[in-house]
Enzyme design. Structure first.
Site, short mmCIF file in Angstrom:
data_model
loop_
_atom_site.label_atom_id
_atom_site.label_comp_id
_atom_site.label_asym_id
_atom_site.label_seq_id
_atom_site.Cartn_x
_atom_site.Cartn_y
_atom_site.Cartn_z
N CYS A 136 0.82 -1.16 0.17
CA CYS A 136 0.17 -0.19 -0.05
C CYS A 136 0.84 1.33 -0.08
CB CYS A 136 -1.06 -0.04 1.09
SG CYS A 136 -0.12 0.07 2.85
N CYS A 152 3.32 1.62 2.88
CA CYS A 152 4.67 0.93 2.80
C CYS A 152 5.77 1.89 2.07
CB CYS A 152 4.43 -0.41 2.18
SG CYS A 152 3.37 -1.29 2.82
N ASP A 186 16.75 24.79 -34.72
CA ASP A 186 18.40 25.10 -34.91
C ASP A 186 18.82 24.41 -36.35
OD1 ASP A 186 21.17 25.65 -34.32
OD2 ASP A 186 21.47 23.45 -33.95
N ASP A 243 19.90 20.41 -30.98
CA ASP A 243 20.72 19.12 -30.73
C ASP A 243 22.17 19.29 -29.98
OD1 ASP A 243 22.35 20.37 -32.86
OD2 ASP A 243 23.15 18.42 -33.31
N ASP A 295 22.64 24.73 -27.38
CA ASP A 295 20.94 24.60 -27.63
C ASP A 295 20.53 24.56 -26.32
OD1 ASP A 295 20.75 25.26 -30.29
OD2 ASP A 295 21.20 23.28 -30.77
#
Length: 838
Positions: free
Chosen positions: A121, A124, A529, A722, A726
């Site tokens: 539960c 826990c 980009d 990438d 960036d």
């Protein structure tokens, strides 16, 4: 500590503290003569054995006694395995054992993914998080209740992993390195339990309906009192297991919520089922009045069916992460004497960088590496969403988890364990799964308030009917409680997001932040980009223009000496152009300035390479006038005496880029191109792709400022990039997409990662995101509309309890089924042959 006397029998399910004749910790009956008391919150509690006494005392000593108040289930099994756990955990401190599941996150900080057993539960989870976090040296702990997974960070100078595992064992749970097979077994056990509850409820419903039909169809006076009484008693006996077994999760959840002084969605369900069953039992014993056994069984069966579908959907989403863990094979063929092809079969966990392995056709690549010999194709669809085989030959990079489809490959291992690309993908998926988007939080808040409203309406309606038509008051009260559907309201958004996340992942677009889908759908501006995003990012050196005393070859050698450790596409293009065997001069003091270039000392000369304005700051001279050549990217090299050379590099535009740009513009989205490359090169690419707003020569701060200006004007910006430069812009945008082949920093900043590096998949992802938002709106409209219609009808007495049960369950099922429409249609096709793949 000797815990051998711990009982081995399983503890029965329970939702309340153990009775006086049962162990307070595990719920097992107390053996005769057992004397193992523990004082919990000022009250002496009996324990069945020394094991439970030790565990309970550890909980008390740790100040975690709130666990006993919050738990809604007793431990799933006794802790008889505790001594073995404490004996074995020391093995996990061995560096060879840790290689497969522990990764460094700092000089002395380590992180591991662990599986927890015994979690029954939310209490826990709370207990384990609190207990682990209090261990000296533990810096972070996060437990996912859905997956039973824990991510733990610790300072290895202050605490060992075995100490953490022992601390978990000391409070009666088991922690071990994450294992996908064991996790799947636990999920199967959960499904099996849910199916049994559903089976009992459905079987009981069918049988009870058989006994209820005569009462509905018989003419007045034809059904004698003794037969009617017999049918009622039979219905009660068959309904009892449905209520006390199948419906027990509703009652346990409701009791937990009430103990925590809150009202959850199971409270009206438990109240409706309990009151209807209690009233029916009373009427059966009294021999008069209405009974609702058929309505109770139908309601429980339909609701369990809906929740079973929900559970399967949740586990299906979890299996997306589990599947990634399973693609790495357990063993690999290591070639210790390469180029000899005779080797030994070793565990993948024992591989290290530099090892050479043989990957036969049909086998999975065991780790990231590079092909030394052989030519074949690999299937990377699970990792990138790209269904076509990828050609691999000598020198090509291979990703751990991809499948060799053709001929044998000899691979040199470069990265293993948590350093592989697959592990990074898995960590990003786990991060997204652990977050809750704003729209889900809002729906949960509305649903919570809705429950209070429903309870108030039900009580008021019951009181009104009790005053006007007492025989109908109870079933109208139950109908109002049952017909309302906060479950549909809470399922409306997460069900759609779960299915959409899986669909996007199969298409090569990995969701790493919970809000990404929602924001991507309403993005008004897409900012790209250039290098590595709209282009392939594989720059090819076209020409070297000497500007000083150094010739072209000498200038290129100096440039590569500066760029030898760079991840940028410019550095890769220059290194590729350098003739093999060229000896590089020693470089020192290398310092990269993001978005501008690199500075360092080579052969006693202080050099800079990068943007011309950056290089000119070193010597203060203007760049000689040269003819611009369109989409050629120019990089300058100079020292403190002046210019040395210009390097002209050309990149290839991705073939799918133009189609994606046109599709976005056709949907009314504005497309921008922001790049640090020369304005001429940027304008050339923009013209070719049909992008009107294009700016070149920008620093990372310039890009950041441009995004900020758009946002001030009300734009919702999606940034696609990438590189390292960036990363700040990706963080500034409302939603960001990082290319899968970009830098690690860009991928960690991205809200989505385009693993396939195919921009067409980004366009498909935008369409999927928009469909997802439409489905969420449809689900919310249905959830609200259903309740606005069903509640008044139930209040007026037009809806019986069994009809309410069908309505509530159907409402939840409808939003789940509507969400499943987001799954892509799977078309059957034969696998490509080696010849077709070529």
């Amino acid at each position: 500590m000797d815990l051998a006397s711990t009982a081995t029998a399983s503890a029965p399910p329970a939702t309340a503290p153990a009775a006086d004749n049962a162990c307070y910790h595990c719920g097992l009956p107390l053996p005769l003569g057992a004397d193992f008391p523990v004082r919990v919150n000022g009250t002496v509690r009996p324990m069945c054995c020394a094991g439970c006494q030790a565990v309970a005392q550890a909980i008390v000593d740790g100040g975690l006694t709130e666990y006993y108040r919050h738990r809604d289930a007793l431990p799933g099994q006794a802790r008889e395995a505790l001594p073995e756990v404490l004996k074995d955990v020391g093995l996990f401190d061995h560096p060879e054992v840790q290689k497969g599941f522990v990764r460094p996150v700092g000089e002395h900080e380590r992180e591991a993914s662990l599986s927890l057993e015994g979690i029954t539960c939310a209490a826990c989870v709370w207990l384990n998080e609190q207990h682990i976090a209090r261990q000296p040296g533990v810096t972070a702990v996060d437990i996912n209740y859905a997956t039973r997974r824990a991510r733990v960070r610790w300072d290895e100078r202050r605490i060992r992993l075995s100490d953490i595992l022992g601390a978990v064992a000391a409070i009666g749970y088991r922690a071990h390195p994450y294992d996908a097979l064991r996790s799947e077994q636990l999920a199967k056990a959960e499904r099996r339990s849910a199916l049994w509850r559903l089976f009992v409820a459905a079987f009981g419903m069918m049988q009870v309906m058989m006994y209820a039909i005569p009462a509905y169809l018989a003419d007045e006076g034809t059904l004698t009192a003794d037969i009617e009484g017999l049918l009622r008693w039979a219905s009660m006996v068959l309904t009892a297991p449905v209520v006390f077994y199948s419906a027990s999760p509703f009652f346990s959840s409701a009791l937990r919520d009430l103990r925590l002084r809150r009202v959850g969605m199971d409270v009206p369900v438990a109240l409706g089922v309990g009151s209807a069953f209690a009233a029916s039992v009373w009427a059966t014993f009294a021999g008069g009045g209405e009974v609702y056994f058929d309505s109770v069984t139908m309601f429980v069966a339909f609701l369990l069916a809906g929740r079973f579908v929900e559970m399967v959907g949740r586990q299906k989403a979890v299996r997306g992460v589990e599947a990634l863990a399973k693609v790495i094979p357990a063993f690999a063929q290591r070639l210790a004497g390469y180029p000899e092809l005779e080797g030994e079969r070793v565990p993948v966990s024992s591989l290290s960088a530099g090892d050479v392995v043989l990957v036969r056709p049909g086998e999975a690549v065991p780790a990231d590496g590079v092909v030394l010999a052989g030519e074949s194709h690999t299937d990377e669809s699970l990792l990138t969403g790209e269904s076509r085989p990828v050609a691999k030959r000598e020198g090509a990079a291979v990703t751990g988890g991809s499948i060799n489809m053709g001929s044998p490959l000899v691979v040199r291992v470069q990265r293993v364990g948590e350093e592989t690309r697959l592990a990074a993908i898995r960590r990003l998926m786990e991060r997204a799964a652990g977050e809750k988007p704003r729209v889900v939080q809002m729906a949960d808040r509305i649903a919570a308030r809705f429950v209070f409203v429903v309870l108030a309406i039900a009580v008021a309606t019951g009181a009104l009917w009790l005053a006007t038509d007492p025989p109908r008051a109870l079933w109208v009260f139950v109908s109002v409680l049952v017909v309302s559907c906060p479950c549909a309201l809470s399922l409306a958004t997460p069900a759609a997001l779960t299915v959409a996340t899986g669909a996007l992942a199969r298409g090569g677009l990995l969701v790493t932040r919970a809000h990404a889908i929602e924001v991507l759908a309403r993005a008004t501006h897409f900012v790209f980009d250039k290098t590595g995003t709209l282009t392939r990012g594989r720059l090819r050196l076209e020409r070297v223009v000497p500007l000083g005393t150094d010739d072209a070859d000498a200038a290129l050698t100096l440039a590569v000496a500066l760029e030898q450790g760079s991840e940028h596409a410019v550095g890769a293009g220059l290194r590729e152009a350098l003739p093999a065997g060229t000896v590089l001069p020693a470089a020192s003091g290398l310092a990269a300035v993001t978005g501008r270039g690199v500075e360092g000392t080579v052969a006693g000369r202080r050099l800079r390479i990068g943007r011309p304005d950056y290089v000119s700051e070193l010597h203060g001279k203007a760049l000689p006038a040269l003819v611009e050549e369109g989409d050629v990217s120019r990089v300058a090299l100079g020292d403190d005496g002046g210019w040395i050379a210009l390097f002209e590099l050309r990149d290839e535009v991705r073939p799918e880029a133009a189609g994606v740009i046109r599709a976005l513009q056709a949907r009314g989205r504005q497309v921008w191109l922001l790049s640090g490359d020369t304005p001429a090169a940027v304008q050339a690419v923009a013209h070719r792709l049909g992008i009107v707003q294009a700016l070149g020569g920008l620093s990372p701060q310039d890009k950041h400022d441009a995004i900020t200006r758009l946002q001030r004007e009300g734009a919702v910006v999606a940034m696609v990039g990438d590189g390292v430069n960036d990363a700040p812009v990706l963080a500034q945008a409302q939603v960001s997409v990082a290319m899968g082949g970009g830098t690690e920093l860009a991928r960690t900043q991205g809200d989505l990662v385009l693993l396939s590096e195919n921009l067409a998949h980004l366009g498909e992802g935008v369409d999927t995101a928009r469909r997802t938002v439409r489905v969420i709106r449809q689900n919310l409209v249905w959830a609200f509309g259903y309740n606005l219609v069903a509640l008044p009808l139930a209040m007026l007495g037009y809806v019986t309890p069994w009809m309410a049960g069908i309505g509530m369950s159907a409402s939840s099922l409808l939003v789940v089924l509507n969400a499943l429409r987001l799954q892509p249609r799977v078309t059957k096709s034969r696998p490509a042959t080696a010849g077709e793949a070529r």
